[in-house]
Design a protein around this motif. Sequence first.
Motif, short mmCIF file in Angstrom:
data_model
loop_
_atom_site.label_atom_id
_atom_site.label_comp_id
_atom_site.label_asym_id
_atom_site.label_seq_id
_atom_site.Cartn_x
_atom_site.Cartn_y
_atom_site.Cartn_z
N LEU A 84 0.84 -1.20 0.00
CA LEU A 84 0.00 0.00 0.00
C LEU A 84 0.87 1.25 0.00
O LEU A 84 0.59 2.22 -0.72
N GLU A 139 2.31 1.74 -3.50
CA GLU A 139 1.34 2.34 -4.43
C GLU A 139 1.23 3.83 -4.21
O GLU A 139 1.10 4.61 -5.15
N ALA A 196 -4.15 6.68 0.83
CA ALA A 196 -3.39 5.62 1.49
C ALA A 196 -3.70 5.60 2.98
O ALA A 196 -3.81 4.53 3.59
#
Length: 281
Positions: free
Chosen positions: A41, A44, A55
Amino acid sequence: MTVLTVAALTLREASRRRALLAVVVLTAALLLLSGWGFSRLAAESGLGTLTSGQARLAASQLLNLVMFGLSLIAALGTAFLAGPTLSGETESGIALAVLARPVRRSAVLLGKWLGLAAFGSGFVVLAGLAQCLVVLATVGYWPPRPATALALLAGQTVVLLTLGLLLATVVSPMASGVVAVGLFGATWVAGVVGGIGEALGNEGVARVGAVSRMLLPTDGLWRGAMHALQDPVVLARFGAEFDGFPFLGEAPLSAAYLGWAAAWVAMMWALTAVSFQHRDL
């Protein structure tokens, strides 16, 4: 002194059982998998696929999901430790050897309850804190009220432990664990159904969740823990869009509900003491 001695012996015995090894392995696997997931995560977000705000929101919700897995591991561990600790000793004759001395059954029961409560609560707090540190290290997210969340998760463990001890006074050790975990899962499902009913405006369906949280406070305490872990921006940004979402706590727990949870534990412990007092050794 009798209560404290029994509590210390119970804590030592619980640490030696094979169930503890299974709990440790499951917890380590959960921490490793969640650490990898949160690192992806963060990657990304670093690549620009997700903004830092997105996020953060995703990390908040994933943390609730992972904490549910942690609470399930704690439920399994405490439920299957409570049965052998009480019912197993009764069936093997160990309890008869202990209670033949001038020791009250209620003192032995209280000591075992305190020892198992310390064991289960300590596990939840340490594992939950480790999970929060994993999220902080990978994503940079720290929940708003982690102490409240961990305290509520520890309370959830104590509730299920008390139920497991009550069941262990009337059925076999294995059956008491299976029934306790089954009721834990059924209450969570009922809470999800009730949340969907609230989102749809169906009072009859919504009442299912409210009643289940009163009969067994595990789901209510879990929802309070979720609210303490999640980013407050989630509710402010999405509002009604997230109504009925199973990993979202819409409001903190009231003092009245916390009082009811404490009263529930006291009542179930009293029933356990009465049942254990009349059980043939």
